[in-house]
Scaffold this motif. Structure first.
Motif, PDB file in Angstrom:
ATOM      1  N   LEU A  43       0.841  -1.190   0.000  1.00 55.32           N
ATOM      2  CA  LEU A  43       0.000   0.000   0.000  1.00 55.32           C
ATOM      3  C   LEU A  43       0.879   1.244   0.000  1.00 55.32           C
ATOM      4  CD1 LEU A  43      -2.751  -1.040   2.591  1.00 55.32           C
ATOM      5  CD2 LEU A  43      -2.771  -1.277   0.105  1.00 55.32           C
ATOM      6  N   LEU A  44       0.811   1.988  -1.069  1.00 58.17           N
ATOM      7  CA  LEU A  44       1.623   3.194  -1.223  1.00 58.17           C
ATOM      8  C   LEU A  44       0.713   4.410  -1.076  1.00 58.17           C
ATOM      9  CD1 LEU A  44       3.760   2.103  -4.323  1.00 58.17           C
ATOM     10  CD2 LEU A  44       4.280   1.800  -1.882  1.00 58.17           C
ATOM     11  N   GLY A  45       0.661   4.943   0.134  1.00 58.42           N
ATOM     12  CA  GLY A  45      -0.149   6.124   0.411  1.00 58.42           C
ATOM     13  C   GLY A  45       0.553   7.384  -0.072  1.00 58.42           C
ATOM     14  N   VAL A  46      -0.148   8.208  -0.807  1.00 56.93           N
ATOM     15  CA  VAL A  46       0.475   9.355  -1.462  1.00 56.93           C
ATOM     16  C   VAL A  46      -0.347  10.612  -1.211  1.00 56.93           C
ATOM     17  CG1 VAL A  46       1.440   7.906  -3.274  1.00 56.93           C
ATOM     18  CG2 VAL A  46      -0.792   9.015  -3.635  1.00 56.93           C
ATOM     19  N   ARG A  47       0.292  11.734  -1.517  1.00 49.94           N
ATOM     20  CA  ARG A  47      -0.428  12.987  -1.681  1.00 49.94           C
ATOM     21  C   ARG A  47      -0.617  13.196  -3.178  1.00 49.94           C
ATOM     22  NH1 ARG A  47       1.424  19.267  -0.710  1.00 49.94           N
ATOM     23  NH2 ARG A  47      -0.667  20.127  -0.941  1.00 49.94           N
ATOM     24  N   HIS A  48      -1.856  13.325  -3.611  1.00 50.10           N
ATOM     25  CA  HIS A  48      -2.129  13.501  -5.028  1.00 50.10           C
ATOM     26  C   HIS A  48      -1.486  14.795  -5.513  1.00 50.10           C
ATOM     27  CE1 HIS A  48      -4.855  10.200  -4.584  1.00 50.10           C
ATOM     28  NE2 HIS A  48      -5.586  10.860  -3.716  1.00 50.10           N
ATOM     29  N   HIS A  49      -0.901  14.742  -6.692  1.00 47.86           N
ATOM     30  CA  HIS A  49      -0.182  15.873  -7.293  1.00 47.86           C
ATOM     31  C   HIS A  49       1.035  16.279  -6.472  1.00 47.86           C
ATOM     32  CE1 HIS A  49      -3.692  15.926  -9.690  1.00 47.86           C
ATOM     33  NE2 HIS A  49      -4.441  16.642  -8.876  1.00 47.86           N
ATOM     34  N   GLY A  50       1.629  15.340  -5.741  1.00 47.27           N
ATOM     35  CA  GLY A  50       2.826  15.646  -4.972  1.00 47.27           C
ATOM     36  C   GLY A  50       4.061  15.100  -5.654  1.00 47.27           C
ATOM     37  N   PRO A  51       5.018  15.947  -6.068  1.00 52.75           N
ATOM     38  CA  PRO A  51       6.214  15.439  -6.755  1.00 52.75           C
ATOM     39  C   PRO A  51       7.061  14.542  -5.879  1.00 52.75           C
ATOM     40  CG  PRO A  51       6.423  17.790  -6.257  1.00 52.75           C
ATOM     41  CD  PRO A  51       5.014  17.421  -5.975  1.00 52.75           C
ATOM     42  N   GLY A  52       7.126  14.825  -4.570  1.00 56.76           N
ATOM     43  CA  GLY A  52       7.868  13.938  -3.673  1.00 56.76           C
ATOM     44  C   GLY A  52       7.236  12.566  -3.603  1.00 56.76           C
ATOM     45  N   SER A  53       5.905  12.526  -3.523  1.00 58.34           N
ATOM     46  CA  SER A  53       5.197  11.246  -3.531  1.00 58.34           C
ATOM     47  C   SER A  53       5.398  10.524  -4.852  1.00 58.34           C
ATOM     48  CB  SER A  53       3.705  11.471  -3.285  1.00 58.34           C
ATOM     49  OG  SER A  53       3.456  11.918  -1.971  1.00 58.34           O
ATOM     50  N   ALA A  54       5.411  11.270  -5.948  1.00 63.30           N
ATOM     51  CA  ALA A  54       5.602  10.649  -7.261  1.00 63.30           C
ATOM     52  C   ALA A  54       6.974   9.994  -7.357  1.00 63.30           C
ATOM     53  CB  ALA A  54       5.425  11.700  -8.361  1.00 63.30           C
ATOM     54  N   ARG A  55       8.014  10.696  -6.902  1.00 60.25           N
ATOM     55  CA  ARG A  55       9.353  10.087  -6.922  1.00 60.25           C
ATOM     56  C   ARG A  55       9.410   8.867  -6.020  1.00 60.25           C
ATOM     57  NH1 ARG A  55      10.960  15.613  -6.750  1.00 60.25           N
ATOM     58  NH2 ARG A  55      11.146  15.436  -4.485  1.00 60.25           N
ATOM     59  N   ALA A  56       8.769   8.959  -4.856  1.00 60.79           N
ATOM     60  CA  ALA A  56       8.790   7.830  -3.928  1.00 60.79           C
ATOM     61  C   ALA A  56       8.047   6.626  -4.496  1.00 60.79           C
ATOM     62  CB  ALA A  56       8.181   8.247  -2.591  1.00 60.79           C
ATOM     63  N   VAL A  57       6.941   6.862  -5.211  1.00 63.23           N
ATOM     64  CA  VAL A  57       6.186   5.764  -5.826  1.00 63.23           C
ATOM     65  C   VAL A  57       7.044   5.075  -6.880  1.00 63.23           C
ATOM     66  CG1 VAL A  57       4.278   5.283  -7.414  1.00 63.23           C
ATOM     67  CG2 VAL A  57       3.876   6.595  -5.338  1.00 63.23           C
TER      68      VAL A  57
END
Length: 809
Positions: A18-32
């Motif tokens: 489960l990869l919880g993210v902030r939508h439209h977050g570049p840090g979350s995108a890199r982490a995903v």
């Protein structure tokens, strides 16, 4: 911790990733991306509507460029719609691209759009904007900034005051007063290492778990239904692919997806949900529509900045400030390399003083203001608009599903070289050119279909009927308008024709039909015009209200003139317009009797409109003064002489006759003298003056150049009794305040000097102030040498230029 499948003893490590993210977050995108590279799942599940699964392969098309959005709309009611926006730095987009690049299935697992759109129909509070909006979701920061269904009115429901903002709670706990700054420090400025790519998600899951225990759904009650559906989809994927399943969703949902529940309980939550038939496609989106400032509530403050952080391979602050310097140079500001170096140093110093790991948007903004903008917020506003927010417009491939009307519109845009752009721009059209005429037709037809891509604007150049100026701006919501208009036809021409015919039949007022006739001519809807003309003739025959007839006439006359430019046969329209004018002539005098002040002012505006229309109707006709215009002047004479007609109308009738040369100045002065005599009530005299010299008719210049009229007004005004002066003052102030400052100043100077003519007496021995009684021939001849030089004339050459000089002499 038990797994999502509810099996006892299943731990978090054994459950889905489960990869919880902030939508439209570049840090979350890199982490995903790092987590997927590390875990290598066999399937990627993404929060989003399952109807979009067939559209996933289009994300690999070379013509697909984010930002884009999934658009879902009800088949039977296209206006009921929802968007799921995705930017290049959105974790969901990164997950889709990763799955396509690695040959792994990617599926959406959120509640189907069929239920989401049906919910909109049941809950009016969820439809705050023009575009429908379902309840937006609280992603990692709890503000619904994700790709969940949204529209212009996101986060606008009645529960806003009690909804929990997880980021704000976590930021306060960490000692921050700004959730955005906290998120930047702990996520966006955190490098993605290779040692443990899953660590950030574990920490965020633990934090969200604590918040869900404390706040439950956080007033997002529909999340329970959505999460039940997501759990069912995760179970189905695990049965098919085993435990190598990765789920990318808002961090807010992770604790409940991990929670132990039964299949029966989840299905019970979904039982009886409303449903509608739904179509879905990709549409272009913009960075500006991702920002909250644009009215799109489920957005982010700085999409341009986030896009830069995601795209910059290294040294993001230096690269950002270099872009800012380039923009300011383009706008004419002097910004050197030294400015950039100093701004980088200042941003780093501010970050150190504020205890931040790296300079964020606030530090770079402060540095730009101090170093590059010299403390001014004016150029800083430009930087915010162009770079921090930005006007990036995405693109979708031609193979994306679309209604036939959208495809026809795309072909027309390509053929006419009229590309949709997110930033507003002006377009000047010359209707004598084939391409420009085609562009004009398209824009007028789209306006008739309520697709507001272009708005007419006032031209700064020629005002001829062969010129048009448009203000263009393409908003993503226009895709919904195109889908709605698709019910009228499969092409722009067919849809506009059908819509015009339907509007003509449904129109209640005569002015609506005449305005529609004008729009049909501008759009060149030759097939719709006969229907509109038939309805127009019927409405005109039945409508006996002179005000309605006068209000309808100008649109018809404009349509005639526009038809001449288009080369359209407008004989039937001319017959209706002429008949309408004749009926106005007959009905106007009795309609102007015994009107109150408000009704008289409205009738005065109608008379102005009819006067202009009659003049245009007579242009090019033989015997202009003996036709319609002659009969109209007779009507004006009747109005000017009837005591039962309000003063503002009588004054305007005299003024129109004077302007057309049907009344000499001596007669106008005589009529004014009669009205301004002591026997006339001051209020009626003030209304007459307002009609004669007010209403934006150039009356100020008339008083400036006619000393006799000014003397009459001055003498009357000074003789108004004190008790009546306060009654007439509002009318006079309204009349003279409409004049340009230069005209008011000149009138004041003339009054101060004292007019040469008072109370209608003939001038004796003096001219207007500043002018002699007779012409000064010596001063006039002084300009002749310069005039000869400009015209290249010689007194003896017999040329036309010399003749002109002689005329001037």
């Amino acid at each position: 911790m038990t797994g999502v499948d509810g099996s006892p003893g299943a731990t978090a490590d054994e459950g889905p990733l489960l990869l919880g993210v902030r939508h439209h977050g570049p840090g979350s995108a890199r982490a995903v991306r790092a987590a997927l590279d590390s875990a290598r799942p066999r399937i990627v599940l993404i929060e989003g509507p399952p109807e979009a699964d067939p559209l996933v392969p289009l994300a690999a098309d070379e013509e697909m460029r984010p930002p884009v959005a999934l658009l879902a709309h009800a088949v039977d009611e296209p206006g009921r719609s929802a968007f799921w926006p995705l930017a290049e730095f959105s974790p969901e987009w990164v997950a889709i691209r990763w799955a396509l690049e690695h040959g792994v299935p990617a599926r959406f697992i959120d509640l189907p759009a069929a239920h989401t759109l049906a919910w909109q129909g049941e809950d009016p509070a969820s439809r705050q904007g023009e575009t429908g909006e379902a309840e937006s979701e609280p992603s990692a920061d709890g503000r619904g900034d994700g790709p969940g269904p949204t529209g212009p009115g996101a986060d606008g429901g009645p529960e806003d005051t009690v909804r929990v903002d997880p980021a704000a709670v976590l930021a306060r706990t960490a000692g921050y007063d700004d959730p955005e700054r906290w998120w930047e420090d702990v996520v966006e400025h955190r490098g993605v290492g290779t040692a443990d790519a899953l660590a950030p998600f574990a920490v965020l899951e633990e934090a969200m778990g604590a918040l869900r225990e404390a706040y439950g759904t956080g007033a997002h009650e529909r999340d329970l239904v959505r999460e039940a559906y997501m759990r069912l989809q995760v179970r189905a994927a695990r049965r098919e692919f085993g435990r190598d399943v990765a789920v990318v969703c808002g961090a807010w949902h992770v604790p409940t997806l991990r929670r132990r529940t039964s299949v029966a309980a989840d299905r019970a939550l979904l039982k009886g949900l409303p449903k509608v038939r739904t179509d879905m496609t990709w549409v272009p989106w913009t960075h500006r529509r991702l920002s909250r400032a644009s009215g799109y509530g489920a957005g982010i403050d700085s999409p341009g900045w986030y896009g830069h952080l995601f795209a910059a391979p290294d040294r993001p602050v230096e690269r950002w400030l270099t872009r800012v310097a380039g923009l300011l140079r383009e706008e004419g500001r002097i910004v050197s390399s030294a400015h950039v170096i100093e701004a980088v140093r200042l941003a780093g110093t501010l970050a150190a003083l504020r205890g931040r790991p790296l300079p964020g948007l606030s530090e770079t903004t402060d540095a730009v203001r101090a170093v590059m903008c010299e403390g001014s917020d004016v150029p800083l506003a430009l930087v915010h608009d162009r770079l921090v927010v930005g006007d990036v417009l995405g693109e979708v491939p031609a193979s994306a599903p679309a209604v036939p009307l959208q495809r026809d519109l795309a072909l027309l845009q390509k053929r006419l070289r009229l590309k949709p752009e997110p930033q507003e721009r002006e377009l000047e059209l010359d209707l004598r050119r084939e391409t420009d005429a085609g562009r004009s037709r398209l824009l007028h037809r789209l306006r008739l279909l309520a697709i507001g891509w272009g708005e007419p604007a006032v031209s700064r150049g020629s005002t001829g009927t062969f010129r048009e100026t448009w203000r263009l701006r393409w908003d993503p919501e226009l895709a919904v308008r195109v889908a709605e208009a698709g019910v009228w036809g499969t092409t722009v021409l067919a849809a506009a024709t059908a819509k015009a015919e339907a509007e003509a039949v449904a129109a209640q007022a005569l002015a609506e039909v005449t305005a529609l006739a004008e729009r049909c001519l501008r759009a060149e809807l030759s097939d719709a015009l006969p229907v509109v003309m038939r309805v127009l003739a019927d409405r005109a025959a039945l409508d006996a209200d002179v005000g309605h007839l006068a209000q309808a006439l100008p649109a018809l006359v404009r349509a005639l003139r526009y038809g001449d430019v288009r080369g359209t046969d407008t004989r039937a329209l001319a017959e209706v317009a002429t008949g309408l004018a004749e009926r106005v002539f007959v009905g106007l005098p009795p309609a102007c009797a015994a009107l109150d002040a408000e009704a008289a002012e409205e009738m005065r505006r109608h008379i102005d409109a009819v006067h202009g229309s009659v003049g245009l109707l007579e242009e090019g006709a033989a015997g202009a003064r003996g036709g319609l215009l002659g009969r109209w002047c007779s009507v004006l004479r009747v109005l000017s002489g009837r005591d039962s007609v309000p003063g503002v109308i009588r004054g305007r009738a005299v003024r129109l006759l004077l302007d057309d040369g049907e009344l000499v100045q001596e007669e106008a002065a005589r009529l004014m003298g009669l009205v301004l005599s002591p026997g006339t009530a001051p209020a009626d005299a003030a209304a007459w003056i307002e009609g004669f010299v007010g209403g934006g008719s150039g009356g100020g210049m008339l008083l400036v150049h006619d000393e006799r009229l000014l003397g009459l007004v001055d003498a009357w005004l000074t003789g108004v009794p004190a008790d009546a002066f306060t009654d007439v003052l509002p009318l006079l102030r309204r009349t003279f305040s409409a004049y340009e400052p230069g005209v008011r100043r000149t009138l004041g100077e003339l009054v101060r000097r004292g007019p040469g003519v008072r109370s209608g007496a003939a001038a004796t021995g003096s001219g207007p102030p500043g002018f002699a009684v007779e012409r000064d021939a010596g001063r006039a001849d002084a300009v002749l040498p310069v005039l000869r030089l400009l015209l290249g004339a010689d007194e003896a050459d017999g040329s036309g230029a010399a003749d002109l000089v002689g005329v001037v002499r």
